[in-house]
Scaffold this motif. Structure first.
Motif, PDB file in Angstrom:
ATOM      1  N   VAL A 169      41.420  49.728  51.305  1.00 39.30           N
ATOM      2  CA  VAL A 169      40.884  48.855  50.258  1.00 39.30           C
ATOM      3  C   VAL A 169      41.485  49.251  48.921  1.00 39.30           C
ATOM      4  O   VAL A 169      41.713  50.439  48.657  1.00 39.30           O
ATOM      5  N   THR A 170      41.740  48.268  48.062  1.00 43.62           N
ATOM      6  CA  THR A 170      42.191  48.569  46.709  1.00 43.62           C
ATOM      7  C   THR A 170      41.477  47.676  45.709  1.00 43.62           C
ATOM      8  O   THR A 170      40.763  46.733  46.080  1.00 43.62           O
ATOM      9  N   GLY A 171      41.671  47.974  44.440  1.00 40.66           N
ATOM     10  CA  GLY A 171      40.990  47.245  43.380  1.00 40.66           C
ATOM     11  C   GLY A 171      41.942  46.376  42.574  1.00 40.66           C
ATOM     12  O   GLY A 171      43.116  46.713  42.399  1.00 40.66           O
ATOM     13  N   ILE A 172      41.422  45.242  42.073  1.00 40.24           N
ATOM     14  CA  ILE A 172      42.198  44.334  41.235  1.00 40.24           C
ATOM     15  C   ILE A 172      41.378  43.959  40.004  1.00 40.24           C
ATOM     16  O   ILE A 172      40.178  44.226  39.935  1.00 40.24           O
ATOM     17  N   THR A 173      42.033  43.312  39.048  1.00 39.14           N
ATOM     18  CA  THR A 173      41.351  42.875  37.832  1.00 39.14           C
ATOM     19  C   THR A 173      40.776  41.468  38.022  1.00 39.14           C
ATOM     20  O   THR A 173      40.975  40.829  39.048  1.00 39.14           O
ATOM     21  N   ASP A 174      40.087  41.010  36.996  1.00 39.36           N
ATOM     22  CA  ASP A 174      39.444  39.688  37.057  1.00 39.36           C
ATOM     23  C   ASP A 174      40.308  38.590  36.442  1.00 39.36           C
ATOM     24  O   ASP A 174      39.792  37.530  36.080  1.00 39.36           O
ATOM     25  N   ASP A 175      41.634  38.802  36.362  1.00 39.96           N
ATOM     26  CA  ASP A 175      42.472  37.794  35.699  1.00 39.96           C
ATOM     27  C   ASP A 175      42.759  36.584  36.582  1.00 39.96           C
ATOM     28  O   ASP A 175      43.352  35.599  36.122  1.00 39.96           O
ATOM     29  N   GLY A 176      42.365  36.637  37.842  1.00 38.89           N
ATOM     30  CA  GLY A 176      42.528  35.491  38.742  1.00 38.89           C
ATOM     31  C   GLY A 176      43.853  35.417  39.453  1.00 38.89           C
ATOM     32  O   GLY A 176      44.089  34.489  40.230  1.00 38.89           O
ATOM     33  N   THR A 177      44.746  36.394  39.244  1.00 36.70           N
ATOM     34  CA  THR A 177      46.065  36.348  39.870  1.00 36.70           C
ATOM     35  C   THR A 177      46.300  37.525  40.823  1.00 36.70           C
ATOM     36  O   THR A 177      47.429  37.777  41.213  1.00 36.70           O
ATOM     37  N   TYR A 178      45.256  38.231  41.175  1.00 38.20           N
ATOM     38  CA  TYR A 178      45.350  39.410  42.035  1.00 38.20           C
ATOM     39  C   TYR A 178      46.209  40.512  41.412  1.00 38.20           C
ATOM     40  O   TYR A 178      46.944  41.214  42.086  1.00 38.20           O
ATOM     41  N   GLN A 179      46.065  40.658  40.096  1.00 37.70           N
ATOM     42  CA  GLN A 179      46.712  41.767  39.404  1.00 37.70           C
ATOM     43  C   GLN A 179      46.019  43.066  39.789  1.00 37.70           C
ATOM     44  O   GLN A 179      44.802  43.192  39.626  1.00 37.70           O
ATOM     45  N   GLN A 180      46.768  44.026  40.339  1.00 35.06           N
ATOM     46  CA  GLN A 180      46.136  45.281  40.716  1.00 35.06           C
ATOM     47  C   GLN A 180      45.616  45.988  39.479  1.00 35.06           C
ATOM     48  O   GLN A 180      46.146  45.839  38.379  1.00 35.06           O
ATOM     49  N   CYS A 181      44.552  46.749  39.653  1.00 33.66           N
ATOM     50  CA  CYS A 181      43.981  47.455  38.515  1.00 33.66           C
ATOM     51  C   CYS A 181      45.010  48.440  37.959  1.00 33.66           C
ATOM     52  O   CYS A 181      45.951  48.824  38.648  1.00 33.66           O
ATOM     53  N   ASP A 182      44.814  48.858  36.737  1.00 37.52           N
ATOM     54  CA  ASP A 182      45.801  49.682  36.046  1.00 37.52           C
ATOM     55  C   ASP A 182      46.152  50.952  36.806  1.00 37.52           C
ATOM     56  O   ASP A 182      47.251  51.491  36.648  1.00 37.52           O
ATOM     57  N   THR A 183      45.238  51.449  37.594  1.00 38.13           N
ATOM     58  CA  THR A 183      45.448  52.725  38.265  1.00 38.13           C
ATOM     59  C   THR A 183      45.484  52.610  39.781  1.00 38.13           C
ATOM     60  O   THR A 183      45.485  53.629  40.476  1.00 38.13           O
ATOM     61  N   CYS A 184      45.503  51.392  40.314  1.00 41.35           N
ATOM     62  CA  CYS A 184      45.346  51.204  41.763  1.00 41.35           C
ATOM     63  C   CYS A 184      46.682  51.058  42.490  1.00 41.35           C
ATOM     64  O   CYS A 184      47.639  50.503  41.961  1.00 41.35           O
TER      65      CYS A 184
END
Length: 504
Positions: free
Chosen positions: A395-410
């Motif tokens: 599992v990994t984390g993404i941001t809420d920008d709607g484009t599946y941008q991975q989180c800054d540290t993920c």
């Protein structure tokens, strides 16, 4: 963003910083070393680390099996002479019952080491796993390494007390990676208040978790958490685990971590968190729904079994690796535990832990593991171990920008199965809201760590809704309830899970 948001792989930065300059063993020297007569010279820690780094950069992975006798021996010597041996044929990670052939193989290996090292059995064999086909032995001689590598009944040999992150350049034997106990005041836009007075993280709304509670709250399902333990200063993960809408459930706490720099120590450190990471993961999964005006867990009626198996999130210590191995084995043997959540890891495989994962998987456990979290300039690194294993669900984390941008540290990669929205694209310090380390505290938690714990909580909701389902049925329902299904993205898996759809 606090240290906890650096989570599983903050120390991966060390791989990038400092491993690219003044290599004392050039690539040409390394290749020659592997093919020529074995050198008797003891390599230094920086020399060994350069070889590790070169293999990581070339292949994206590292294995001691692909190093020379000299390298393996040198690392073993620098790691207190501890050599972990997985015996048996390929694939024989464990023995469900006594096996005469494997027992004979183990005894023959130990006898050979005793002869080569001129020692006694008590001096040689100090860890003999009762289920996994793994032993820990004391080895000092290069000849012993060379002779053992000729055997066809050894699956692997690893210097499990050697730490890539302990060197003259980075002199820390114990790290604080992913740790932090200081709470944070929550931004009012990052939660909603629901009856009877609990805070729902904004991240839950991205996955319809509150709506899923109309169908399931995790009652009757037991989740095993392997991490740094849970705080004894947080009563909502202790004596007040049953509170408000959360009732009829249990929390159990165990410790398999030995807090000592000495490999021979048996100083078990108990079940209580001294880091903060495990508390955040336990709270994400199971903190109660009550009227305390504090964040609620995803499966607020599930049972929780917490293991303090490691000091922090990076498995760079002999006792951490053994602690995780033993926690996995113990959880595997519990019929009530259906789910295991592991927001911990290492850049490459640790084979005795791998054996334990395979044993737990053979017992039907659904094992979630963090894809990896590190600094923004090292999140190019592939999915880490044990999330890189086929027996785990990465599992990994993404941001809420709607484009599946991975989180800054993920981290992301082909092994990822699911993603969780856990970071504001506009402000990476605003991640998931969670119960704090101390009574009455709140906090933020991010990275692939919280994404993994959230997914484990969703799995508990599904399994509670369908208690007679198998692991594969639960996992398939989660896949079918994710955005990309039936397709799988090359780095984001099946994408974001819709918890409501999963429990309907």
């Amino acid at each position: 963003m606090r240290k906890l948001q650096l989570a599983v792989m903050a120390l991966l930065a060390l791989i990038v910083i400092g491993c690219t300059q003044d290599n004392p063993l050039t690539e040409e020297t390394h290749e020659t070393d592997l093919t020529s007569e074995t050198s008797q010279e003891l390599l230094t820690i920086p020399q060994i680390n350069k070889i590790i780094d070169e293999q990581l950069r070339r292949t994206g992975d590292f294995s001691w099996d692909k190093t020379s006798d000299q390298v393996l021996w040198s690392a073993t010597v620098h790691g207190s002479g501890i050599l972990t041996i997985g015996y048996g044929k390929k694939g024989e990670s464990f023995s469900a019952k006594k096996n005469a052939r494997l027992t004979q193989s183990k005894n023959t290996i130990v006898s050979e080491i005793i002869k080569l090292e001129n020692t006694s059995r008590n001096e040689t064999l100090f860890e003999d796993d009762e289920i996994l086909n793994v032993i820990d032995v004391q080895v000092k001689s290069l000849k012993t390494i060379t002779e053992l590598r000729k055997r066809d009944d050894i699956r692997y040999m690893e210097p499990n007390a050697y730490s890539f992150f302990y060197s003259e350049q980075y002199p820390q034997n114990r790290s604080s990676s992913g740790c932090g106990k200081d709470g944070k005041t929550l931004n009012s836009n990052d939660y909603r208040t629901i009856a009877p007075g609990s805070l729902v993280s904004w991240t839950y709304d991205e996955h319809n978790i509150e709506q899923a509670w109309a169908y399931s709250t995790g009652a009757g399902v037991t989740v095993g958490l392997i991490d740094t333990g849970v705080s004894q200063s947080q009563p909502l993960l202790g004596s007040n685990f049953n509170d408000g809408y959360s009732n009829g459930r249990s929390i159990q706490k165990y410790g398999t971590f030995i807090d000592s720099p000495w490999w021979w120590s048996n100083n078990y450190d108990g079940p209580h968190d001294k880091c903060g990471h495990g508390t955040s993961m336990g709270a994400t999964i199971a903190s109660p729904r009550n009227n305390n005006n504090l964040p609620v867990g995803v499966a607020y009626n599930c049972n929780l079994v917490s293991y303090r198996a490691t000091e922090d999130v990076l498995l760079n210590d002999y006792h951490e690796r053994k602690g995780v191995k033993n926690a996995l084995r113990q959880l595997a043997n519990r019929s009530d535990v259906k789910i295991i959540s592991m927001s911990i890891g290492y850049p490459w495989s640790i084979n005795n832990v791998k054996d334990a994962v395979r044993y737990a998987h053979s017992k039907g456990k659904l094992i979630f593991a963090a894809g990896g979290t590190s600094l923004d300039f090292t999140n190019w690194y592939p999915v880490i171990f044990p999330a890189s294993m086929s027996e785990t669900v990465a599992v990994t984390g993404i941001t809420d920008d709607g484009t599946y941008q991975q989180c800054d540290t993920c981290h992301d990669g082909s092994e990822i199965e699911f993603t969780i929205i856990m970071e504001r694209d506009s402000d990476n310090s605003r991640t998931g809201t969670v119960l704090g380390f101390y009574n009455g505290n709140t906090d933020y938690v991010g990275g692939s760590s919280v994404a993994t714990a959230t997914t484990a909580g969703i799995a508990a909701l599904v399994w509670a809704r369908y208690p007679n389902w198998s692991r594969s049925q639960v996992l398939n329902r989660m896949r079918q309830s994710s955005e990309f299904y039936p397709n799988k993205d090359s780095t984001k898996g099946y994408g974001n899970i819709d918890a409501l759809q999963a429990v309907q």
